[in-house]
Design a protein around this motif. Sequence first.
Motif, PDB file in Angstrom:
ATOM      1  N   LEU A  85       0.830  -1.206   0.000  1.00 18.02           N
ATOM      2  CA  LEU A  85       0.000   0.000   0.000  1.00 18.02           C
ATOM      3  C   LEU A  85       0.860   1.249   0.000  1.00 18.02           C
ATOM      4  N   SER A  86       1.932   1.234   0.778  1.00 20.44           N
ATOM      5  CA  SER A  86       2.855   2.366   0.780  1.00 20.44           C
ATOM      6  C   SER A  86       3.520   2.529  -0.585  1.00 20.44           C
ATOM      7  N   LEU A  87       3.852   1.410  -1.223  1.00 19.80           N
ATOM      8  CA  LEU A  87       4.452   1.462  -2.554  1.00 19.80           C
ATOM      9  C   LEU A  87       3.477   2.039  -3.572  1.00 19.80           C
ATOM     10  N   PHE A  88       2.199   1.680  -3.480  1.00 20.27           N
ATOM     11  CA  PHE A  88       1.216   2.169  -4.435  1.00 20.27           C
ATOM     12  C   PHE A  88       1.050   3.683  -4.365  1.00 20.27           C
ATOM     13  N   VAL A  89       1.266   4.265  -3.201  1.00 17.74           N
ATOM     14  CA  VAL A  89       1.163   5.718  -3.069  1.00 17.74           C
ATOM     15  C   VAL A  89       2.172   6.413  -3.974  1.00 17.74           C
ATOM     16  N   VAL A  90       3.333   5.814  -4.157  1.00 15.20           N
ATOM     17  CA  VAL A  90       4.349   6.366  -5.057  1.00 15.20           C
ATOM     18  C   VAL A  90       4.133   5.880  -6.481  1.00 15.20           C
ATOM     19  N   VAL A 137      17.017  12.035   0.815  1.00 18.28           N
ATOM     20  CA  VAL A 137      15.742  11.566   1.354  1.00 18.28           C
ATOM     21  C   VAL A 137      14.952  12.772   1.861  1.00 18.28           C
ATOM     22  N   PRO A 138      13.866  13.161   1.184  1.00 13.56           N
ATOM     23  CA  PRO A 138      12.989  14.196   1.750  1.00 13.56           C
ATOM     24  C   PRO A 138      12.455  13.721   3.104  1.00 13.56           C
ATOM     25  N   LEU A 139      12.798  14.432   4.156  1.00 12.12           N
ATOM     26  CA  LEU A 139      12.507  13.947   5.508  1.00 12.12           C
ATOM     27  C   LEU A 139      11.017  13.791   5.774  1.00 12.12           C
ATOM     28  N   VAL A 140      10.185  14.625   5.142  1.00 15.30           N
ATOM     29  CA  VAL A 140       8.743  14.487   5.338  1.00 15.30           C
ATOM     30  C   VAL A 140       8.261  13.154   4.764  1.00 15.30           C
ATOM     31  N   LEU A 141       8.746  12.799   3.574  1.00 15.76           N
ATOM     32  CA  LEU A 141       8.343  11.535   2.968  1.00 15.76           C
ATOM     33  C   LEU A 141       8.887  10.352   3.762  1.00 15.76           C
ATOM     34  N   GLY A 142      10.103  10.481   4.276  1.00 19.33           N
ATOM     35  CA  GLY A 142      10.642   9.410   5.106  1.00 19.33           C
ATOM     36  C   GLY A 142       9.821   9.207   6.368  1.00 19.33           C
ATOM     37  N   ALA A 143       9.401  10.317   6.992  1.00 15.88           N
ATOM     38  CA  ALA A 143       8.563  10.203   8.190  1.00 15.88           C
ATOM     39  C   ALA A 143       7.213   9.578   7.860  1.00 15.88           C
ATOM     40  N   LEU A 144       6.646   9.927   6.696  1.00 16.92           N
ATOM     41  CA  LEU A 144       5.367   9.333   6.290  1.00 16.92           C
ATOM     42  C   LEU A 144       5.501   7.832   6.046  1.00 16.92           C
ATOM     43  N   ALA A 145       6.643   7.404   5.490  1.00 16.95           N
ATOM     44  CA  ALA A 145       6.859   5.971   5.269  1.00 16.95           C
ATOM     45  C   ALA A 145       6.912   5.221   6.596  1.00 16.95           C
ATOM     46  N   VAL A 296       3.285  19.318 -10.468  1.00 19.54           N
ATOM     47  CA  VAL A 296       2.699  19.075  -9.150  1.00 19.54           C
ATOM     48  C   VAL A 296       3.591  18.146  -8.334  1.00 19.54           C
ATOM     49  N   LEU A 297       4.086  17.083  -8.972  1.00 19.72           N
ATOM     50  CA  LEU A 297       4.971  16.160  -8.261  1.00 19.72           C
ATOM     51  C   LEU A 297       6.266  16.846  -7.839  1.00 19.72           C
ATOM     52  N   LEU A 298       6.825  17.684  -8.731  1.00 18.03           N
ATOM     53  CA  LEU A 298       8.056  18.391  -8.399  1.00 18.03           C
ATOM     54  C   LEU A 298       7.836  19.351  -7.232  1.00 18.03           C
ATOM     55  N   ALA A 299       6.711  20.047  -7.237  1.00 18.83           N
ATOM     56  CA  ALA A 299       6.403  20.954  -6.127  1.00 18.83           C
ATOM     57  C   ALA A 299       6.199  20.178  -4.831  1.00 18.83           C
ATOM     58  N   GLY A 300       5.556  19.009  -4.926  1.00 23.26           N
ATOM     59  CA  GLY A 300       5.344  18.200  -3.729  1.00 23.26           C
ATOM     60  C   GLY A 300       6.647  17.704  -3.131  1.00 23.26           C
ATOM     61  N   GLN A 302       9.546  19.142  -3.398  1.00 24.36           N
ATOM     62  CA  GLN A 302      10.236  20.280  -2.808  1.00 24.36           C
ATOM     63  C   GLN A 302       9.638  20.653  -1.449  1.00 24.36           C
ATOM     64  N   LEU A 303       8.309  20.583  -1.344  1.00 25.61           N
ATOM     65  CA  LEU A 303       7.681  20.850  -0.041  1.00 25.61           C
ATOM     66  C   LEU A 303       8.115  19.816   0.990  1.00 25.61           C
ATOM     67  N   ALA A 304       8.194  18.555   0.561  1.00 31.90           N
ATOM     68  CA  ALA A 304       8.620  17.504   1.479  1.00 31.90           C
ATOM     69  C   ALA A 304      10.088  17.651   1.874  1.00 31.90           C
ATOM     70  N   SER A 305      10.852  18.404   1.097  1.00 37.14           N
ATOM     71  CA  SER A 305      12.282  18.584   1.366  1.00 37.14           C
ATOM     72  C   SER A 305      12.575  19.841   2.175  1.00 37.14           C
ATOM     73  N   LEU A 306      11.550  20.595   2.554  1.00 40.65           N
ATOM     74  CA  LEU A 306      11.795  21.814   3.330  1.00 40.65           C
ATOM     75  C   LEU A 306      12.533  21.540   4.638  1.00 40.65           C
ATOM     76  N   PRO A 307      12.230  20.453   5.378  1.00 41.78           N
ATOM     77  CA  PRO A 307      13.048  20.183   6.578  1.00 41.78           C
ATOM     78  C   PRO A 307      14.524  19.950   6.259  1.00 41.78           C
ATOM     79  N   ASN A 308      14.813  19.327   5.112  1.00 44.19           N
ATOM     80  CA  ASN A 308      16.218  19.160   4.705  1.00 44.19           C
ATOM     81  C   ASN A 308      16.875  20.519   4.510  1.00 44.19           C
ATOM     82  N   LEU A 309      16.167  21.425   3.833  1.00 45.78           N
ATOM     83  CA  LEU A 309      16.714  22.764   3.614  1.00 45.78           C
ATOM     84  C   LEU A 309      16.848  23.520   4.929  1.00 45.78           C
TER      85      LEU A 309
END
Length: 456
Positions: A85-90, A137-145, A296-300, A302-309
Motif C-alpha cells: 500500500l505504501s508502494l502504491f502511493v508512489v 531523502v525528503p525527511l517528510v516523505l521518510g517520516a510518512l513511510a 505538481v509532483l516536483l512541487a510536492g 520540494q515541499l517535502a524537502s523543506l526540513p532538509n533545507l
Amino acid sequence: MPPARLVRGAFAEEGRERWHPDRQRSACAPGVGRHLGGDWNAMTVMEMLRGGRPSDDADGEVSSATPWLPDSARDVLIGLFTGLLSLFVVLVPTTLGWMLDPRPGGSLAEPLGAASSLWLLVQGARLGSGATVVAFVPLVLGALAVWAASRGASRALDRADVEDEFVADLLPRSVVSVAARWWVGYAVAIALASALTLAGSLPLRWLSLVLPVVGVPVLALAVAGRRLGRDADILGPRFEAVVVPETARRAWGPAVRGLVLLLGLALLLVVGAIVLNWGAVSSLQSEAGTGFLGGVLLAGVQLASLPNLALWVVSFLAGPGFSVVDGAHTSVTGSTSGLMPLVPVFGAMPEPGSHAWVTRLLVLVPVLIGGYVGRRALTGVARLSSLRTKASVAIVACAMVALTVGILDWLGGGSLGAYRLSDMGAPALWLTLILGSELVVGALTVVAWDTWRLRR
C-alpha cells in the motif's frame, strides 16, 4: 416492565460489554449488509486479516466466527499489504505521469521501476551505479513511510497476547512472534520493489537496503509497540532494571524545546527566502518543462524537502555552511557561484559574493538558542542545586539537540549524482560538533549568570 423490554435491555447491556474501541466497522453501501435479518457493515481488508467474520449463533447473537486465516499467515499478509500500500502511493502518480506523457519506445516497466526506486530511496536506500550516487531523502516523505509502516504494525499487534510469557524477560512471546511475522511480510514487499527496480533506469545499490529492511521496520514496530503499551504493560522485568540517568531525564524537556525552536526558526528563514525570491523560483519552475502533473509532483517533493533545507540553514547559522554543488558553497561570510541543478527552490539561494559584516553575527543565533536551553534546564532542577548539577543538565540537553540535528542531516543524505552533484548539503559531522559547541557556550553562560546572582 414488559418482558420484551427486559430482553432488549439485557442484549443492550451485553452489547456494550462486548464492544471494543479498536473494533471499528466501515460504512456499507445502500442495500448491502443484510445477514439473517441483522445488519452488519462490510469489513475492510485489514479487518478480515485480523480474523473473524460476523455470524449469528443459535440464540441470534452476533459472534466472531473462526478466523479464515491462521495467525501466522495473517500477520505475514498484513506486513506484505503494509509495504505494498505504501508502494502504491508512489507508484500510482508516477504511472499516471508516464501515461499522460509517454516516451517514444518506452514501456510500462519504466515507471514501475522508477516508482519502486523512489519508494526505496524515501526509506533510506541509495540509487545509482559507478560514481553516480543518488542519496537524498525528503525527511517528510521518510517520516510518512515510517508512519504508514507503524499503522500496519499496529494492526498486526492488535491480536497479540500481552499476557503471554516473556522472552528473555523483555517482551511477551506473542508480541515478539507477531512482530517477527509482520517483519517478514514487509521484507517480502521490499524484495518485490527491489526486483521492480531492475526494469527502471535508477539501479539500486543493494547494500543500502539495510535501512528499508531493518531501520524502517524497527522504527515502525517501536511506534506500534508504544501505542500497544498505553493499554497494557508489555515491557518485561529486564527493562525495569534499566535506569535512565537523572541528568538525561531532566535534559530531555529542554532539549526538545531547543530543537523545536532551532528547526522552526530555520524553517521560517527558508520560507522567507522563497517568498522574497518567488520570481526566480517560479521562473525556474516553468523552465523545468515538467507539464502539469510533473510540476505538481516536483512541487510536492520540494515541499517535502523543506526540513532538509532547514537543516542546511542551521548549518549556515552555525558556521560550516552548505553546498548545493561542488564549488558553490554558502556560509555567513559569502556565497560562491557554480552550475546549479534545475531545481526551482534553489532560486532562493543568496547571490554570489561576499556578505555584509552584519551577516556574520548570525552565528550568535545558536548561542542564543543555547542560552534558552540553559534557562529551560535551570527550571528542571532545584534552585539551590550545585553548579555541577545545573551545568551537567544544560550540557546534556545541548548535546541532545546537536546530535539530533546531525543524525537528521545524515539520514537526509547529500548526493544527487556524480562529480559536482556527489556532495551537497551540510557536513553532518562538522555541523554536530560546531553547533554543539555554540549551544553549550550559550547554555553555560546562562547557568553561570544564574549562579552568580544566587551568590551575590
